[in-house]
Design an enzyme around this catalytic site. Structure first.
Site, PDB file in Angstrom:
ATOM      1  N   ASP A  97      31.990 -72.073 -65.454  1.00  0.00           N
ATOM      2  CA  ASP A  97      31.268 -72.491 -66.659  1.00  0.00           C
ATOM      3  C   ASP A  97      29.759 -72.262 -66.489  1.00  0.00           C
ATOM      4  OD1 ASP A  97      30.910 -73.527 -69.189  1.00  0.00           O
ATOM      5  OD2 ASP A  97      30.867 -75.615 -68.526  1.00  0.00           O
ATOM      6  N   LYS A 129      24.937 -88.695 -62.326  1.00  0.00           N
ATOM      7  CA  LYS A 129      25.749 -88.270 -63.462  1.00  0.00           C
ATOM      8  C   LYS A 129      26.777 -89.349 -63.765  1.00  0.00           C
ATOM      9  CE  LYS A 129      28.545 -84.284 -64.934  1.00  0.00           C
ATOM     10  NZ  LYS A 129      29.060 -82.951 -64.506  1.00  0.00           N
ATOM     11  N   ALA A 174      19.280 -85.981 -69.515  1.00  0.00           N
ATOM     12  CA  ALA A 174      20.146 -85.015 -70.207  1.00  0.00           C
ATOM     13  C   ALA A 174      21.414 -85.732 -70.646  1.00  0.00           C
ATOM     14  CB  ALA A 174      20.489 -83.840 -69.297  1.00  0.00           C
ATOM     15  N   ALA A 220      25.198 -84.815 -72.224  1.00  0.00           N
ATOM     16  CA  ALA A 220      26.164 -83.761 -72.536  1.00  0.00           C
ATOM     17  C   ALA A 220      27.417 -84.385 -73.128  1.00  0.00           C
ATOM     18  CB  ALA A 220      26.487 -82.958 -71.286  1.00  0.00           C
ATOM     19  N   SER A 221      28.398 -83.547 -73.388  1.00  0.00           N
ATOM     20  CA  SER A 221      29.600 -84.004 -74.081  1.00  0.00           C
ATOM     21  C   SER A 221      30.472 -84.902 -73.206  1.00  0.00           C
ATOM     22  CB  SER A 221      30.410 -82.799 -74.562  1.00  0.00           C
ATOM     23  OG  SER A 221      30.720 -81.948 -73.470  1.00  0.00           O
TER      24      SER A 221
END
Length: 919
Positions: free
Chosen positions: A455, A320, A297, A299-300
């Protein structure tokens, strides 16, 4: 000011000759549009063009010199050319199926409407330019975290090689801003360069057509998505949040923005590996036996790899890795957001001065939150805390991955791998099925713990595979805990009270809640506010998000039928809106920024699965359970308000409300006003059976209610027992009083009248004067006097109270129970049967534990049954009530009943204490 029409040379020459700042110009573009053989000349004002001047740097010195840095003449001319071509495109004719068709909506758009919209736009442009200039001339400070609700790391600040703090620190960021002033202005200019053309296009379409037509949506959405991607991580986050609001944006826009969820271009894996080794201080193989070639994945802010730990167990983990240089971009965006907030605050103070909302503080919360998401050590700490919170609150349907703290740094996070699919890739049916689970987890975080995931977009919620390892009851996994927030206990209590009042449409009390939450001032004009609350909030309570809200507003203001009614309704709605802006000085607390983000996101996910979803009504059962469980004074007050307030003025406990609240806690809610609001005074037809309600009352979930009801139960037992005793005594008196002797003709009553049994003085056994039953005494008094002392007569309020209790009991336990509690037929066989069965089943505590007492009950019961062998439904129901309790619940029930009996005896003894004794 508009340019001087005497200058007829080209704008580019005029700009080069005079070289003014773009702030000094309002661009007037004229175009022709055929309408009924007339040429209409319309002025379109560029709304935010003046913001380009904000790329200037103002230097204050003795000569107050202004320098224009990054906005050149060719750029200005290009923007004007773009604007002019855009305006012409809005009046072109479309070809449909080979035929030229005039756009109907433009024909219906009147010149007066366009001029009115243009005038408003012009005023807004001038005001924006002035405010922006003022903001540009002062130095901006970084957001202060002293009152922030974001969950932050308070350890010593670490600074990277560029001078940026790895966790949020106001002073360090301001120091960085001072060093990078030119880069900040360049970033602001880039932001404005993206925002101005897009917003100008929106305004142009609105001014020329009156609304944004459906055919424009795909193109606008694509441009917005591309602009957000170009602007980077901060703005991609904003797009991700909006991509889950089907009630706010059309489907074409949602589909375009949904690309932002997972379509971010990843950076090279080799760079990620180098960063992992640098952060962990060793070669990759020292920590992991394998890692995926590509990120699973992207993401920003970061991207995630699937790896296996070098722990001898090949434990699967998610690694991550933060994007390179993203910290620098976010720090500059922090400045952009801060500056944008200052501009908006200035406009608000000009146009709606009555409003007291600190928009700078609101945006500060957002900005701090964005920066905090880059601190992965803080995220790991938050993630482990959230995991513990859900476990402690027995939320088995949702899990949070375990964090490996020894492998986690500010830029690397290693956590347990979860097998599942993101909610963003699930069907609406799947989302609807798991929404109650996600909702329960969020409400526990918000209202029980005051520590919540801020979030919860569908990319951060995984629908677990059926064969996933771990808790077999878990269906969802909550990931990405970079943005967590805390809410103080006082604010949570006020929110709970607000939900209760909003759910049952008690707007006068809701005003008090809003005052406590600092949304309204203490001197609020209540008569003005309450009707506006009804109009603004009632449509929201009905659910369905923004689309249903708009439909309900139109219905409420009568804007559905004819053109005239629509105009009238719009005028009324506009007047209400002006009243709110000009006369009601409301404000939005800063923590609402982060809380609102979480609620908006989660509600958007729920609406994807159920277009009628309404968060207030769906959350009410949870609020009811919380009222019944917690015994803090604030919660007790809210519970008292629910159970004791109402339409009547007796001030006593409303048993219908008690039963309704128990049902609400179990998820069964009776509604009023077309099925919208909670009806606190109605028991649902499909509600709890009495034995289920008793079990709930004996559980740990109802501790608050038991504490509140302790004194109320004593009062209830006293009133009901006095009523039964007095009516039973009268019934016995009638049965025992001998008939009056007949009168003899012509002689009359020769025999003396029959004495009144209740007035004959008799020796009566009484408890000792010290209240001890072990030292009884004897007093001489009539039965009537004894009954008046032991069971005083009920006043009017007591009688009404007793009647409401018996009626409520009759609805649940049957008519015979109600008859007995009203004191009717106390000496009947059925009453004796009920009392015996109640005693035998333990309804009066442990009376039946004594073997001799148990045998007496059995013998008397058989004798009574021979007198009346009718149906024993009521007795069976009594027996079922206590038999449904488990051992712990039965222990609590026996303990409560024993205390009630002890207090009842003590109360009666006190009433007889002053009675004269002869022994």
């Amino acid at each position: 000011t508009p340019y001087n029409r005497r200058h007829n040379y080209p704008l580019s020459q005029r700009f080069q000759k005079k070289n003014p700042s773009p702030i000094q110009h309002t661009l007037e573009i004229t175009y022709s549009m055929k309408k009924k053989n007339m040429i209409i000349r319309c002025s379109i004002v560029t709304i935010l063009l003046s913001l380009y001047s904000s790329t200037t740097t103002f230097e204050t010195s003795h000569n107050s010199r202004m320098m224009v840095h990054s906005f050149t003449v060719p750029q200005y001319r290009n923007v004007m050319h773009y604007k002019k071509s855009l305006l012409h495109s809005t009046v072109e004719k479309e070809k449909v199926n080979g035929e030229v068709v005039e756009e109907k909506n433009k024909e219906e758009r009147s010149l007066s409407d366009q001029l009115a919209s243009s005038s408003v736009a012009s005023a807004a442009a001038l005001a924006t330019a002035a405010v922006n200039a003022a903001v540009s001339m002062r130095s901006l400070s970084a957001p202060d975290i002293s009152k922030s609700y974001i969950s932050l790391d308070d350890s010593d600040v670490e600074i990277d090689g560029d001078g940026l703090p790895l966790q949020y620190d106001k002073d360090a960021i301001e120091k960085y801003w001072q060093k990078e002033r030119g880069a900040l202005n360049q970033r602001w200019g880039y932001f404005v360069g993206k925002a101005v053309p897009f917003l100008t296009k929106l305004v142009t379409l609105f001014v020329s057509e009156g609304k944004i037509e459906e055919r424009h949506i795909p193109g606008l959405a694509k441009q917005a998505r591309e602009d957000l991607e170009d602007l980077g991580a901060t703005f991609i986050k904003l797009g991700q949040m909006m991509s889950v609001r089907p009630d706010v944006l059309p489907q074409a826009a949602l589909e375009e923005l949904a690309i932002l969820q997972d379509s971010v271009i990843p950076f090279e894996t080799q760079i990620a590996i180098s960063q992992i080794e640098k952060e962990l201080g060793g070669p990759l193989g020292q920590f992991f036996t394998s890692i995926s070639n590509e990120p699973v994945a992207a993401a920003s802010l970061a991207q995630v790899y699937l790896a296996t730990l070098n722990d001898g167990k090949d434990t699967k983990v998610a690694v991550k890795v933060q994007r390179p240089d993203v910290l620098s971009t976010i720090s500059k965006d922090l400045y952009v957001l801060r500056r944008a907030a200052e501009v908006f605050q200035g406009l608000a103070e000009r146009f709606i001065p009555q409003q007291r909302t600190n928009y700078v503080a609101l945006l500060n919360e957002w900005a701090i939150g964005f920066y905090t998401e880059l601190d992965f050590k803080n995220e790991g700490r938050n993630q482990q805390r959230l995991r513990d919170v859900l476990i402690e609150n027995n939320i088995s349907g949702v899990v949070v991955p375990k964090v490996f703290e020894d492998l986690t740094t500010r830029r690397i996070l290693v956590s347990e791998w979860m097998e599942g699919v993101k909610l963003s890739e699930c069907s609406p049916e799947q989302i609807k099925e798991v929404t109650p689970i996600a909702q329960e987890a969020f409400l526990v975080q918000l209202f029980s713990e005051g520590f919540f995931h801020a979030d919860p977009h569908p990319g951060n919620i995984l629908l677990l595979n059926k064969d996933h390892k771990g808790d077999e009851n878990a269906k969802l996994a909550l990931i990405d805990c970079g943005l967590m927030a805390s809410i103080q206990t006082e604010d949570r209590d006020n929110m709970i009270s607000a939900v209760i009042h909003l759910a049952n449409k008690d707007y006068p009390s809701l005003v008090d809640d809003f005052i406590a939450l600092k949304i309204l001032p203490a001197d609020t004009d209540r008569p003005a506010v309450i009707p506006l609350m009804d109009k603004a909030l009632s449509p929201y309570v009905k659910g369905g998000g923004a689309k249903k809200y708009e439909e309900e507003l139109k219905r409420m203001y009568g804007m559905e039928d004819s053109i005239s009614s629509t105009v009238g309704g719009f005028q009324a709605m506009t007047q209400d809106a002006l009243t709110v802006m000009n006369d009601i000085p409301f404000s939005i607390p800063p923590y609402f920024a982060i809380l609102g983000r979480a609620i908006v996101t989660l509600e958007g996910v729920a609406l994807t699965g159920d277009e009628d979803y309404g968060m207030i009504m769906e959350s009410y059962p949870f609020i009811a359970r919380k009222l019944l469980k917690e015994d803090r004074p604030e919660i007790q007050r809210a519970l008292q308000e629910v159970l004791y307030s109402g339409n009547d003025t007796s001030g006593g406990l409303k048993f219908t409300r008690l039963i309704a609240l128990l049902n609400n806690a179990a998820g069964s809610v009776e509604k009023k006003e077309g099925g919208v609001f909670v009806d606190l005074d109605a028991v649902p037809d499909d509600g709890l059976a009495f034995e289920d309600g008793l079990r709930y009352l004996m559980s740990d979930e109802a501790e608050s209610l038991r504490n509140l009801l302790e004194s109320e139960v004593d009062n209830l037992v006293d009133v009901i027992s006095r009523q039964i005793i007095r009516k039973g005594f009268n019934e016995a008196l009638i049965a025992l009083t001998p008939p009056r002797p007949p009168a003899i003709p012509f002689f009359g009553d020769l025999l003396p009248p029959t004495p009144k049994v209740d007035e004959i003085p008799l020796p009566i056994l009484l408890p000792g004067k010290d209240g001890s039953a072990s030292t009884p005494s004897v007093g001489i008094l009539s039965l009537k006097d004894f009954i008046d002392l032991a069971a005083p007569k009920l006043d009017q309020d007591d009688e009404i109270y007793a009647l409401s209790v018996s009626d409520a009991a009759g609805d649940i336990l049957g008519p015979n129970i109600a008859l007995f509690l009203r004191g009717d037929s106390v000496l009947s066989v059925k009453t004796v049967q009920l009392l015996l069965k109640s005693a035998q089943s333990g309804m009066f505590g442990k009376l039946n534990d004594n073997e001799i007492v148990s045998q007496v009950f059995d013998v008397v019961g058989r004798l009574v049954d021979q007198l009346d062998a009718s149906s024993g439904d009521d007795r069976d129901q009594i027996s079922n009530i206590t038999s449904a309790l488990n051992d712990e619940e039965r222990r609590k029930f026996d303990e409560i009943m024993s205390k009630i009996i002890e207090r009842t005896i003590a109360r009666t003894t006190d009433r007889l204490a002053d009675t004269p004794r002869i022994v």
